[in-house]
Write an enzyme that holds these catalytic residues in place. Structure first.
Site, PDB file in Angstrom:
ATOM      1  CE  LYS A  13      -2.075  -1.123   3.982  1.00 58.08           C
ATOM      2  NZ  LYS A  13      -1.314  -2.521   4.259  1.00 58.08           N
ATOM      3  NE  ARG A  88      -5.215  -1.404   9.384  1.00 58.34           N
ATOM      4  CZ  ARG A  88      -3.916  -1.066   8.847  1.00 58.34           C
ATOM      5  NH1 ARG A  88      -3.694   0.175   8.189  1.00 58.34           N
ATOM      6  NH2 ARG A  88      -2.886  -1.495   9.256  1.00 58.34           N
ATOM      7  NE  ARG A 124       7.893  -2.487   6.348  1.00 57.51           N
ATOM      8  CZ  ARG A 124       6.402  -2.252   6.307  1.00 57.51           C
ATOM      9  NH1 ARG A 124       5.858  -1.763   5.614  1.00 57.51           N
ATOM     10  NH2 ARG A 124       5.966  -2.920   7.626  1.00 57.51           N
ATOM     11  NE  ARG A 157       5.621  -0.484  10.027  1.00 53.26           N
ATOM     12  CZ  ARG A 157       4.645  -0.496   9.327  1.00 53.26           C
ATOM     13  NH1 ARG A 157       4.697   0.034   8.229  1.00 53.26           N
ATOM     14  NH2 ARG A 157       3.434  -1.354   9.622  1.00 53.26           N
ATOM     15  NE  ARG A 168       1.788  -5.150  10.775  1.00 51.05           N
ATOM     16  CZ  ARG A 168       2.825  -4.854  10.191  1.00 51.05           C
ATOM     17  NH1 ARG A 168       4.040  -5.623  10.759  1.00 51.05           N
ATOM     18  NH2 ARG A 168       3.010  -4.318   9.201  1.00 51.05           N
TER      19      ARG A 168
END
Ligand code: AP5
Ligand code: MG
Length: 223
Positions: A13, A88, A124, A157, A168
């Protein structure tokens, strides 16, 4: 125009939202980025949000709406924006509809398998200052661990640990996936294969947006 990016954690996203900003100038409004900034600044809303984010659950709607409302009121959102990570759940979608949209609404759902997601998120790196997104293999920074855009040291993160990623994904399945049917019923949903390369994904997104914009242009011409 209001563009909504749906998709599981790691589906891309943020990457698509950055491409949309570069190509069309639509600001990227990421509720995740807004929340992380509030956490870093130790604001009252940030302190409230931190625990839920660390567990992989959703932050309460009132907190997210307060941050989002402030951001959408800024001048750069007047003609359109990309929402990355909002809504969400159904209640957030209803709140968004109550706000009205600047022009047509286009929704993309980025569909990616969970095995691919795990590989993407564990590799990431992000910039804690400007939120630019990197990947140690697919999109490395020019200089190791340093943001190309602003020179800040990159970080991993806090919620990109495998046990939080699993939570998640569960939250996404339970709370966010029902939105797909909602937008399909409204006729604004476009399903995108998020397993393709970033360039191929963006080409697909662009084709759809250009068609929507072309339709608006020709209906204005007719009117
Ligand atoms: P948020 O920040 O929104 O995280 P998320 O939804 O889990 O999504 P990510 O940011 O992890 O992934 P992404 O889809 O943006 O992928 P990216 O482009 O980075 O939310 C974090 C937390 O905040 C939530 O868990 C929740 O607690 C809270 N929150 C946020 N919004 C909320 C809301 N509305 N209500 C309540 N709580 C909220 O890509 C991932 C990696 O893959 C990168 O390394 C990238 O370089 C790479 N990559 C991207 N695309 C490709 C591709 N096509 N091929 C190969 N690699 C790719
Ligand atoms: Mg993101």
């Amino acid at each position: 125009m209001r563009i909504i990016l749906l998709g599981a954690p790691g589906s891309g996203k943020g990457t698509v939202a950055e491409d949309l900003r570069s190509a069309y100038g639509f600001p990227k409004i990421s509720t995740g980025d807004l929340l992380r900034a509030a956490v870093r600044e130790r604001t009252p809303l940030g302190l409230k949000a931190e625990a839920q984010m660390g567990k992989g659950g959703l932050v309460d709607d009132a907190t997210v709406l307060a941050l989002l409302g402030e951001r959408l009121a800024r001048e750069d959102c007047r003609d359109g924006y990309t929402l990355d990570g909002f809504p969400r759940n159904i209640a957030q979608a209803e709140s968004l509809e109550a706000l009205g949209a600047p022009g047509p609404e286009v929704v993309f759902d980025l569909q990616v398998g969970e095995d691919v997601i795990l590989r993407r998120l564990t590799n990431r790196r992000t910039c804690p200052s400007c939120e630019a997104i990197y990947h140690v293999i697919n999109k490395p920074p020019k200089k190791d661990d340093v943001c190309d855009v602003c020179g800040t040291a990159l970080v991993q993160r806090a919620d990109d640990r495998p046990e939080v990623i699993a939570e998640r994904l569960k939250t996404h399945r339970e709370k966010t996936e029902p939105l797909i049917a909602r937008y399909a019923a409204k006729g604004t949903l476009h399903r995108i294969d998020g397993g393709l390369t970033p360039a191929a994904i963006f080409a697909e997104v662009k084709k759809i947006l250009d068609a929507v914009m072309g339709e608006i242009g020709s209906s204005r011409g007719r009117g």
